[in-house]
Write a protein that holds these residues in place. Structure first.
Motif: not given
Length: 365
Positions: A48-52, A243-245, A298-302, A347-349
């Protein structure tokens, strides 16, 4: 020749729920650590991408609660912070200027988070780099799994066999997180970063400050909260693997001889569950964060951070074999005790750092 003196020895303090390692004789010679509440990544085998950030954990000094903390804490000193069992966290590193880099060793239960080796306080040439270099490394979300992947930091009760400490050492007697910080040898630092005029130094500091504020604001946002879980028995916690990031751990661009071992400062960070935190402080911990599934709905960013100019460290064979919480659940109960439903992310920034350690600095001429 400039050598280490007591004036260059680092100290550590707590202010506004941040840990700062600092040189009392130089205001720019510091690095600040924050411990962030975040999403627990599904342990489904995917990366996964980096969480907020969902806010930071409160940090309390042990010395302010000596009549309420466990007796063994009195000798260890340090600080403590609250996590719920199976709650995830990540650590941010903030340097005010590149002219004063720092080396940080991070351990969980005195097992090094990058190498998997047992805790020691030396910086020397090893098969595996066992420290982060700031500000090149802006944050750390978990233990080194190699190839640009980490396994997320997740809090678990000691004595159940889940923690990294338990899997690597066979015992769970330490718990918590341990951090040690080093500054450069002053003569080596000045070779890399010659003294510059005050106006230029101020201008560079302001530039770096803006960049860090931008990174902080883009990776820290609010999200709906869940209610606290039911009251539980007071317990100390350790750190397990989740989990893996996708996250690179940057290779030291300066070399082991750059760092002044005599300048080191260290701190023991005890981790307690919500009930123990209430018993010690009389305060309620933050609410449990939302699930990754709800957050993504909610489509918040990762986030995705990278710098193509920097080399990264290789995997740790020791940590590669550490089992995740979900894997141990499967062994113990035949089923995972947490929600590992795969999350779809749209949604990945991207945060791109263009800094190159080989750049040539312009001077005042």
């Amino acid at each position: 020749m400039l050598t280490n003196t007591s004036a260059n020895k680092l100290q550590v303090k707590v202010e506004r729920n941040e840990l700062t390692f600092y040189n009392p004789s130089e205001p720019n010679d510091k690095v600040t650590l924050s411990f962030h509440r975040t999403l627990r990544i599904p342990d489904d085998g995917k990366v996964y991408p980096l969480p907020p950030s969902l806010g930071t954990f409160p940090i309390k000094r042990v010395d302010d609660y000596l009549n309420k903390v466990p007796k063994e804490w009195v000798n260890k000193g340090g600080v403590f912070l609250p996590l719920f069992q199976r709650e995830a966290m990540w650590i941010s590193f903030k340097n005010p200027t590149r002219e004063y880099p720092h080396a940080l060793k991070i351990a969980t239960g005195k097992v090094n988070a990058l190498s998997g080796e047992i805790w020691d306080e030396e910086i020397k040439k090893r098969n595996k780099q066992d420290y982060c270099v700031t500000p090149l490394q802006p944050w750390l979300d978990g233990i080194n799994s190699g190839n640009g992947i980490i396994k997320q930091f997740v809090a678990m009760q000691l004595g159940e066999g889940y923690t990294i400490e338990g899997q690597v050492t066979g015992e769970e007697n330490v718990g918590g997180v341990q951090v040690i910080c080093y500054r450069p040898k002053e003569n080596e630092r000045l070779k890399k970063f010659p003294k510059i005029t005050a106006p230029l130094m101020k201008k560079e500091c302001e530039k770096m400050s803006k960049k860090k504020m931008c990174l902080s604001s883009s990776s820290s946002l609010s999200a709906p909260r869940c209610r606290r879980s039911a009251k539980s028995e007071a317990k100390e916690l350790g750190i397990a693997a989740g989990g893996r990031i996708k996250q690179d751990i940057v290779k030291d661009a300066y070399g082991e001889e750059f760092w002044d071992v005599d300048s080191k400062a260290r701190i023991f960070i005890h981790i307690v569950n919500s009930e123990m935190y209430r018993q010690i402080t009389g305060e309620n911990p933050p609410n449990t964060p939302v699930s990754a599934q709800t957050y993504s709905s909610y489509n918040y960013p990762w986030f995705d951070w990278y710098n193509e100019n920097l080399e990264t460290i290789t995997k740790s064979e020791i940590l590669e074999n550490v089992k995740s919480v979900s894997e141990i659940d499967q062994e113990k109960y035949g089923v995972s005790l947490q929600n590992n439903t795969t999350v779809k992310i749209y949604n990945v920034k991207v945060i791109k750092d263009n800094y190159n350690p080989n750049n040539v600095r312009d001077g005042d001429w």
